[in-house]
Scaffold this motif. Structure first.
Motif, PDB file in Angstrom:
ATOM      1  N   ILE A   8     -49.257  31.008  17.342  1.00 27.89           N
ATOM      2  CA  ILE A   8     -50.308  30.131  16.830  1.00 27.89           C
ATOM      3  C   ILE A   8     -50.044  28.721  17.337  1.00 27.89           C
ATOM      4  O   ILE A   8     -48.973  28.158  17.090  1.00 27.89           O
ATOM      5  CB  ILE A   8     -50.319  30.141  15.290  1.00 27.89           C
ATOM      6  CG1 ILE A   8     -50.467  31.566  14.773  1.00 27.89           C
ATOM      7  CG2 ILE A   8     -51.409  29.223  14.749  1.00 27.89           C
ATOM      8  CD1 ILE A   8     -50.065  31.734  13.332  1.00 27.89           C
ATOM      9  N   TYR A   9     -50.998  28.153  18.046  1.00 26.10           N
ATOM     10  CA  TYR A   9     -50.855  26.809  18.597  1.00 26.10           C
ATOM     11  C   TYR A   9     -51.673  25.826  17.768  1.00 26.10           C
ATOM     12  O   TYR A   9     -52.835  26.062  17.488  1.00 26.10           O
ATOM     13  CB  TYR A   9     -51.294  26.785  20.068  1.00 26.10           C
ATOM     14  CG  TYR A   9     -50.277  27.513  20.909  1.00 26.10           C
ATOM     15  CD1 TYR A   9     -49.163  26.842  21.393  1.00 26.10           C
ATOM     16  CD2 TYR A   9     -50.382  28.874  21.148  1.00 26.10           C
ATOM     17  CE1 TYR A   9     -48.194  27.510  22.117  1.00 26.10           C
ATOM     18  CE2 TYR A   9     -49.411  29.550  21.868  1.00 26.10           C
ATOM     19  CZ  TYR A   9     -48.322  28.859  22.355  1.00 26.10           C
ATOM     20  OH  TYR A   9     -47.355  29.520  23.053  1.00 26.10           O
ATOM     21  N   GLN A  10     -51.020  24.737  17.383  1.00 23.44           N
ATOM     22  CA  GLN A  10     -51.708  23.747  16.566  1.00 23.44           C
ATOM     23  C   GLN A  10     -51.620  22.383  17.232  1.00 23.44           C
ATOM     24  O   GLN A  10     -50.683  22.114  17.984  1.00 23.44           O
ATOM     25  CB  GLN A  10     -51.146  23.712  15.160  1.00 23.44           C
ATOM     26  CG  GLN A  10     -49.714  23.253  15.057  1.00 23.44           C
ATOM     27  CD  GLN A  10     -49.205  23.392  13.639  1.00 23.44           C
ATOM     28  OE1 GLN A  10     -49.299  24.455  13.028  1.00 23.44           O
ATOM     29  NE2 GLN A  10     -48.655  22.324  13.107  1.00 23.44           N
ATOM     30  N   ALA A  15     -50.716  17.067   9.308  1.00 25.32           N
ATOM     31  CA  ALA A  15     -51.335  18.295   8.797  1.00 25.32           C
ATOM     32  C   ALA A  15     -52.692  17.953   8.194  1.00 25.32           C
ATOM     33  O   ALA A  15     -52.909  16.826   7.736  1.00 25.32           O
ATOM     34  CB  ALA A  15     -50.434  18.918   7.733  1.00 25.32           C
ATOM     35  N   LEU A  21     -56.735  22.536   4.212  1.00 22.60           N
ATOM     36  CA  LEU A  21     -55.648  23.488   4.421  1.00 22.60           C
ATOM     37  C   LEU A  21     -55.632  24.631   3.402  1.00 22.60           C
ATOM     38  O   LEU A  21     -55.312  25.770   3.762  1.00 22.60           O
ATOM     39  CB  LEU A  21     -54.316  22.743   4.395  1.00 22.60           C
ATOM     40  CG  LEU A  21     -53.104  23.491   4.916  1.00 22.60           C
ATOM     41  CD1 LEU A  21     -53.324  24.009   6.329  1.00 22.60           C
ATOM     42  CD2 LEU A  21     -51.872  22.603   4.859  1.00 22.60           C
ATOM     43  N   GLY A  46     -43.968  29.983   9.806  1.00 17.11           N
ATOM     44  CA  GLY A  46     -44.441  28.716  10.333  1.00 17.11           C
ATOM     45  C   GLY A  46     -43.251  27.906  10.809  1.00 17.11           C
ATOM     46  O   GLY A  46     -42.109  28.150  10.395  1.00 17.11           O
ATOM     47  N   GLU A  75     -50.708  20.115  22.021  1.00 16.70           N
ATOM     48  CA  GLU A  75     -50.564  21.237  21.101  1.00 16.70           C
ATOM     49  C   GLU A  75     -49.130  21.742  21.187  1.00 16.70           C
ATOM     50  O   GLU A  75     -48.449  21.539  22.186  1.00 16.70           O
ATOM     51  CB  GLU A  75     -51.502  22.383  21.472  1.00 16.70           C
ATOM     52  CG  GLU A  75     -52.969  22.065  21.314  1.00 16.70           C
ATOM     53  CD  GLU A  75     -53.850  23.240  21.695  1.00 16.70           C
ATOM     54  OE1 GLU A  75     -54.899  23.385  21.061  1.00 16.70           O
ATOM     55  OE2 GLU A  75     -53.481  23.999  22.606  1.00 16.70           O
ATOM     56  N   GLY A  78     -46.906  26.349  16.468  1.00 12.87           N
ATOM     57  CA  GLY A  78     -46.824  25.979  15.058  1.00 12.87           C
ATOM     58  C   GLY A  78     -46.386  27.119  14.162  1.00 12.87           C
ATOM     59  O   GLY A  78     -45.944  26.908  13.040  1.00 12.87           O
ATOM     60  N   THR A 102     -56.693  31.126  10.803  1.00 13.65           N
ATOM     61  CA  THR A 102     -56.020  29.837  10.995  1.00 13.65           C
ATOM     62  C   THR A 102     -56.943  28.773  11.569  1.00 13.65           C
ATOM     63  O   THR A 102     -56.639  27.588  11.478  1.00 13.65           O
ATOM     64  CB  THR A 102     -54.822  29.967  11.948  1.00 13.65           C
ATOM     65  OG1 THR A 102     -55.290  30.403  13.227  1.00 13.65           O
ATOM     66  CG2 THR A 102     -53.782  30.921  11.405  1.00 13.65           C
ATOM     67  N   THR A 103     -58.025  29.189  12.199  1.00 16.02           N
ATOM     68  CA  THR A 103     -58.960  28.330  12.943  1.00 16.02           C
ATOM     69  C   THR A 103     -58.281  27.696  14.154  1.00 16.02           C
ATOM     70  O   THR A 103     -58.729  26.678  14.659  1.00 16.02           O
ATOM     71  CB  THR A 103     -59.614  27.229  12.064  1.00 16.02           C
ATOM     72  OG1 THR A 103     -58.638  26.230  11.734  1.00 16.02           O
ATOM     73  CG2 THR A 103     -60.243  27.813  10.801  1.00 16.02           C
ATOM     74  N   LEU A 104     -57.196  28.307  14.636  1.00 12.04           N
ATOM     75  CA  LEU A 104     -56.416  27.777  15.753  1.00 12.04           C
ATOM     76  C   LEU A 104     -56.304  28.811  16.869  1.00 12.04           C
ATOM     77  O   LEU A 104     -56.482  30.004  16.630  1.00 12.04           O
ATOM     78  CB  LEU A 104     -55.008  27.403  15.268  1.00 12.04           C
ATOM     79  CG  LEU A 104     -54.925  26.268  14.255  1.00 12.04           C
ATOM     80  CD1 LEU A 104     -53.517  26.174  13.678  1.00 12.04           C
ATOM     81  CD2 LEU A 104     -55.348  24.952  14.877  1.00 12.04           C
TER      82      LEU A 104
END
Length: 116
Positions: A8-10, A15, A21, A46, A75, A78, A102-104
């Motif tokens: 997962i890339y954030q 935050a 969240l 995480g 990015e 994450g 996650t929307t990521l």
């Protein structure tokens, strides 16, 4: 069954606020329960911000340490989930669900060799 890494890339930075969240974390928790019920879940976690990383590299028989992320970027990794799936298509479906929750962006990669 093979195992796949769902990375997962954030974006770098603060935050999201709690009101953003909290529903995301509810969706992630629901997906986690779904993966466990399906027998696909192996591990998930995480990570702290990339700024907490330390990079180790060998140079002239010495190991050098550098504070901060391996690569500079907007990015960073994450979090991650490892799933057990019969094939890439099944792993990609878990990746799609994780990206929605996650929307990521989520990268799906198979592990080499046999699953442990």
């Amino acid at each position: 069954m093979k195992q796949y890494l769902l990375s997962i890339y954030q974006p770098d930075g603060e935050a999201p606020p709690p009101e953003t969240l909290e529903p995301i974390m509810r969706d992630v928790d629901a997906l986690d329960r779904e993966m466990r019920a399906a027998g696909a879940w192996v591990f998930s976690a995480g990570l702290h911000p990339a700024s907490t990383a330390t990079v180790l590299r060998v140079k002239d028989d010495e190991v050098l340490m550098t504070d901060g992320p391996f690569a500079e970027g907007k990015e960073h990794l994450g979090g991650l989930t490892v799933v057990r799936a019969p094939d890439l298509d099944s792993a990609l479906e878990w990746g799609r669900k994780l990206a929605r929750a996650t929307t990521l962006p989520v990268e799906v990669r198979p592990f080499q060799g046999e699953a442990i």
